[in-house]
Structure formats: C-alpha cells, structure tokens
Design an enzyme around this catalytic site. Structure first.
Site, PDB file in Angstrom:
ATOM      1  N   CYS A 161       0.811  -1.223   0.000  1.00  0.00           N
ATOM      2  CA  CYS A 161       0.000   0.000   0.000  1.00  0.00           C
ATOM      3  C   CYS A 161       0.842   1.270   0.000  1.00  0.00           C
ATOM      4  O   CYS A 161       0.335   2.348  -0.308  1.00  0.00           O
ATOM      5  CB  CYS A 161      -0.945   0.011   1.200  1.00  0.00           C
ATOM      6  SG  CYS A 161      -2.230  -1.236   1.059  1.00  0.00           S
TER       7      CYS A 161
HETATM    8  N1  COA Z   1     -19.747  -8.826   8.993  1.00  0.00           N
HETATM    9  C1  COA Z   1     -20.197  -8.857  10.253  1.00  0.00           C
HETATM   10  N2  COA Z   1     -19.404  -9.053  11.326  1.00  0.00           N
HETATM   11  C2  COA Z   1     -18.077  -9.209  11.088  1.00  0.00           C
HETATM   12  C3  COA Z   1     -17.545  -9.194   9.787  1.00  0.00           C
HETATM   13  C4  COA Z   1     -18.429  -8.995   8.710  1.00  0.00           C
HETATM   14  N3  COA Z   1     -18.001  -8.945   7.438  1.00  0.00           N
HETATM   15  N4  COA Z   1     -16.210  -9.395   9.873  1.00  0.00           N
HETATM   16  C5  COA Z   1     -15.922  -9.528  11.176  1.00  0.00           C
HETATM   17  N5  COA Z   1     -17.045  -9.423  11.923  1.00  0.00           N
HETATM   18  C6  COA Z   1     -17.188  -9.547  13.377  1.00  0.00           C
HETATM   19  C7  COA Z   1     -16.106 -10.405  13.989  1.00  0.00           C
HETATM   20  O1  COA Z   1     -16.460 -11.766  13.920  1.00  0.00           O
HETATM   21  C8  COA Z   1     -16.066  -9.886  15.403  1.00  0.00           C
HETATM   22  O2  COA Z   1     -17.125 -10.452  16.136  1.00  0.00           O
HETATM   23  P1  COA Z   1     -16.928 -10.860  17.691  1.00  0.00           P
HETATM   24  O3  COA Z   1     -16.662  -9.556  18.392  1.00  0.00           O
HETATM   25  O4  COA Z   1     -18.253 -11.474  18.022  1.00  0.00           O
HETATM   26  O5  COA Z   1     -15.770 -11.790  17.720  1.00  0.00           O
HETATM   27  C9  COA Z   1     -16.368  -8.401  15.255  1.00  0.00           C
HETATM   28  O6  COA Z   1     -17.021  -8.260  13.990  1.00  0.00           O
HETATM   29  C10 COA Z   1     -15.132  -7.538  15.264  1.00  0.00           C
HETATM   30  O7  COA Z   1     -14.175  -8.056  14.315  1.00  0.00           O
HETATM   31  P2  COA Z   1     -12.755  -7.417  14.096  1.00  0.00           P
HETATM   32  O8  COA Z   1     -12.042  -8.155  12.998  1.00  0.00           O
HETATM   33  O9  COA Z   1     -12.053  -7.293  15.394  1.00  0.00           O
HETATM   34  O10 COA Z   1     -13.203  -5.986  13.538  1.00  0.00           O
HETATM   35  P3  COA Z   1     -12.454  -4.630  13.525  1.00  0.00           P
HETATM   36  O11 COA Z   1     -13.257  -3.641  14.252  1.00  0.00           O
HETATM   37  O12 COA Z   1     -11.008  -4.765  13.872  1.00  0.00           O
HETATM   38  O13 COA Z   1     -12.531  -4.225  11.962  1.00  0.00           O
HETATM   39  C11 COA Z   1     -11.102  -4.196  10.038  1.00  0.00           C
HETATM   40  C12 COA Z   1     -11.946  -5.033  10.977  1.00  0.00           C
HETATM   41  C13 COA Z   1     -10.365  -5.110   9.064  1.00  0.00           C
HETATM   42  C14 COA Z   1     -12.007  -3.267   9.254  1.00  0.00           C
HETATM   43  C15 COA Z   1     -10.106  -3.350  10.853  1.00  0.00           C
HETATM   44  O14 COA Z   1      -9.424  -4.161  11.786  1.00  0.00           O
HETATM   45  C16 COA Z   1      -9.066  -2.656  10.010  1.00  0.00           C
HETATM   46  O15 COA Z   1      -9.366  -1.903   9.119  1.00  0.00           O
HETATM   47  N6  COA Z   1      -7.780  -2.858  10.345  1.00  0.00           N
HETATM   48  C17 COA Z   1      -6.680  -2.264   9.625  1.00  0.00           C
HETATM   49  C18 COA Z   1      -6.633  -2.853   8.289  1.00  0.00           C
HETATM   50  C19 COA Z   1      -5.582  -2.276   7.415  1.00  0.00           C
HETATM   51  O16 COA Z   1      -5.264  -1.110   7.415  1.00  0.00           O
HETATM   52  N7  COA Z   1      -5.035  -3.109   6.613  1.00  0.00           N
HETATM   53  C20 COA Z   1      -4.117  -2.717   5.667  1.00  0.00           C
HETATM   54  C21 COA Z   1      -4.555  -3.316   4.415  1.00  0.00           C
HETATM   55  S1  COA Z   1      -3.563  -2.697   3.191  1.00  0.00           S
END
Ligand code: COA
Length: 378
Positions: A161
């Site tokens: 990225c």
């Molecule tokens: N729909 C519904 N629920 C979902 C889901 C979806 N598509 N994906 C995950 N969940 C649920 C999980 O199961 C979890 O449930 P639980 O609390 O019952 O265990 C809950 O939502 C939280 O999941 P989590 O993965 O911890 O979410 P988050 O708030 O961390 O958000 C991202 C996920 C990926 C959006 C976030 O972590 C992020 O953006 N991180 C940085 C990513 C990044 O910059 N990456 C670089 C890529 S180049």
C-alpha cells in the site's frame, strides 16, 4: 538561474482511471451470505458433528462502521457477486496484446499527461509502483513505457500500500540526480484479483483503480505545480498483512483461491500497530521540515480504514479532523492499496491556493509507510 545539473523535483500532475463497474456493500453481502448458506448446506454433516464451525453472515452495518467503506469499483463484477464463483473472471489475454494492468496504467497516465500538457517523448523514465502486479516479468512499467511511446528506462517496484509514496521519492531522486527530467509513476491495482471473497473478515476491503503521478524537474514543469518539500520512507517487517500471490496467475477450477495465496491480515493488530507508527513518523518529519499541524491545509492519507485515518489525523492536528482536513474516498473506492492516497489527492486538491501545504501519506503491508509534504505554487 537554476543549476540544471541539480534539478528540483516537483509534482506536475496526477491522473486517475476508475473501472466502470461497482459493487455496493448490499450486493457484496448478499452474495457472501448466499455463498455461506450454500457452504453450510454442503457441510451440514461436519457442522452437526462439531468438526467445523458454520459460516456466519456478513453485514452491511458492520462493514460501514468498521471501515467507512460503502462501495468499491471492480474490473469484473459478475464473477465477484456470483455465489458459485466468488472471484473476478478476467479473461487471459495473449502475450501480444496489452495486458489489463498495463492498460489501466496507460489510461491513468494519459489523464496525468493531459493535465500537464506533457508529450510522452519528453518523459525519461516510468515506474510502476503497485501491490498487485500481474506477473513477474517483463516489468509492467516497460509495457506501459512502450504503449505510451516513451524512451529511457522503466521498472516495477512493490511496497504494497505504500508503493506510491516510495515511487514518488524514487522519481524525485532520479530528477535530483539528473537521471531523468520527467518521471511517470503509475499505480494500477486490481486488488480484486488478490482478495478472498469467501473470507468474511476481509471480503469487503478492496477495490480496483489506477492512478498516475508525474514527477518532473521544476524548470520544465507546468506553472501551477506542487513543490515537494520533503519525502521520508520507513519499513519494519511484519507478517500481519501478507499475500503469497493471488488469482491472477492461478487457475483454480472453482475460481476460489486457497487462503494463503490471497490477501490475509490480522486487522486488529494492523490497526493497533500502524496508527502510532504513522502518527509518529508524520510528527517527526514535520519537525524536521519546521512544519506544524496548523501549517497543513490538508492530509491525503492512505485509504484503508476511516477510523484509522481519524486517529492519525487527530494526532497530527491536535484536534478532530474535518472531511476538508483529511478527505476520504473509502466510501466509493474502498481500499485501493497504493492508489488510495493519490486518488484522495487527485480529487481534493484543485481548491489549493499558492503557498498552501499538504501531506500525501501512505502505509500498509511490510509494514511500510511514506510521507510526501507538498506546497502548491502559483
Ligand atoms: N460482517 C459482520 N461481522 C463481522 C464481519 C463482517 N463482514 N467481519 C468480522 N465481523 C465480526 C467479527 O467476527 C467480530 O465479532 P466478535 O466480536 O463477536 O468476535 C467483530 O465483527 C469484530 O471483528 P474485528 O475483525 O475485530 O473488527 P475490527 O473492528 O477490527 O474491523 C477491520 C476489521 C479489518 C475493518 C479493521 O481491523 C481494520 O481496518 N484494520 C486495519 C486494516 C488495514 O489497514 N489493513 C491494511 C490493508 S492494506
């Protein structure tokens, strides 16, 4: 008079190419949920015996709240939203045809060349800086170079990225060293070719796009350009975002890739570790350049997650950022890897007045991060 042997690099123009098709969160979630229901039916016996966990539904509300993403552009919509395919269907082209990634880059490049009034013959180098390269070699950049009729040299670089800011610094160094007066840096990203659309945690994250940036010696640049006040790059190894190389070159009979050959991440860890790394880096670089949050008119941050950008910009500014301080394109484009901060810059910079300063900043896998401070000229 300027010493022509020591040229000052500036950004002359940027370009953007956006695919015609897009997928809303509702459409994406509907196809994921249909796929998950089918999977649960097919694996009913194993689920009942407790051998495997059933797949749970994805949700539009979660996606928007956790990421700020509402929609994404894609090269092929039909394959991605078909619950029996769950991957883009991009026909392979014969080797004597322009490859799709090069084609996207050429379209974004032409947009930048038009904006700068630049003839391809005056360009001395092409850098293709992107996450999602289509092949190992010949370099995508050399194909772009040929398609545009550019002389000189071209090569690919991949810093995930952060590729665009690394590309801008590399281009600026070439100009400074006198290796080229005009460098075209392109960021074509078919992120959908590397995304596991059957992974609920990440199926919503990415979109496809191409951007271009023209970095040139100040003395040949168009009158209204962007001074590059300073660039800084940083890397620190992490396995928390990884891709062992996707669909594009792999013929999977069902079209669905094995997870480790596609994008995987520990999203929470990435969030926790990258936010402070980037905020500190921006702060240090501002200090070095004698800048403060108050002297910045705008930040064009990497577009991965709206909450991450809110935290980073609040740390830099010392207050909550408005949409004007730190614009987002996540709602329409999703995460477009290296292209994200350049789309934000391209779409939200025409209102700048001479002397106003801003920051292009990218971060991502590696980990990697880059900062490019710019100032609009008259
Ligand atoms: N729909 C519904 N629920 C979902 C889901 C979806 N598509 N994906 C995950 N969940 C649920 C999980 O199961 C979890 O449930 P639980 O609390 O019952 O265990 C809950 O939502 C939280 O999941 P989590 O993965 O911890 O979410 P988050 O708030 O961390 O958000 C991202 C996920 C990926 C959006 C976030 O972590 C992020 O953006 N991180 C940085 C990513 C990044 O910059 N990456 C670089 C890529 S180049």
């Amino acid at each position: 008079m300027e010493n022509r042997l020591v040229s000052t690099p500036v950004i002359s123009a940027t370009g953007l190419w956006t695919p015609a098709q897009s997928i809303s969160n509702a459409e994406l979630v509907q196809s994921y949920n249909a796929w998950a229901d089918n999977w649960n039916r097919e694996n009913e016996a194993e689920i009942k015996s407790g051998l495997v966990e059933p797949k749970t539904h994805s949700s539009v509300e979660f996606i928007e709240k956790a990421s700020g993403i509402k929609s994404r552009f894609v090269v092929d919509k039909a394959g991605v939203i078909d619950p029996d395919i769950m991957a883009p269907r991009i026909p392979e082209r014969p080797n004597d045809q322009l490859s799709i990634l090069a084609e996207m880059a050429v379209l974004a490049a032409r947009d930048a060349l038009r904006a700068a009034g630049r003839d391809p013959k005056d360009i001395g180098a092409v850098i293709c800086a992107a996450s999602n390269m289509q092949r190992a070699y010949p370099a995508m950049a050399i194909e772009v170079q040929q398609a545009l009729g550019i002389e000189g040299f071209a090569f690919d670089m991949n810093v995930a990225c952060s590729s665009a800011t690394f590309g801008i610094q590399t281009a600026a160094d070439f100009v400074r060293a006198g290796h080229a007066k005009s460098v075209l840096m392109v960021n074509p990203e078919i992120c959908s070719g590397h995304l596991n659309f059957t992974d609920r945690d990440s199926h919503f994250i990415f979109g496809d796009v191409a951007t271009a940036v023209l970095v040139e010696a100040e003395h040949i640049a168009p009158r209204a350009h962007w001074k590059i006040l300073g660039t800084k790059l940083k890397t620190q190894f992490s396995n928390n975002i990884r891709n062992n190389f996707g669909f594009l070159n792999r013929a999977a009979p069902d079209g669905v890739g094995t997870p480790d050959k596609l994008f995987v991440q520990e999203g929470r860890k990435v969030f926790r570790e990258v936010v402070p790394m980037v905020a500190d880096m921006i702060g240090d670089h501002m200090n070095e350049l004698g800048l403060t949050g108050a002297s910045l008119r705008r930040m064009w941050l990497h577009q991965a997650n709206a909450n991450m950008n809110r935290l980073i910009s609040a740390k830099v500014l010392g207050r909550d950022a408005t949409e004007d301080d730190s614009p987002t394109v996540l709602d329409t484009y999703a995460n477009t890897s290296s292209a994200g901060s350049i789309i934000a810059f391209h779409k939200n910079s025409s209102d700048f007045k001479p002397g106003e300063k801003g920051l292009i900043c990218s971060f991502g896998a590696g980990y990697s991060a880059g900062t490019v401070f710019v100032e609009k000229t008259a």
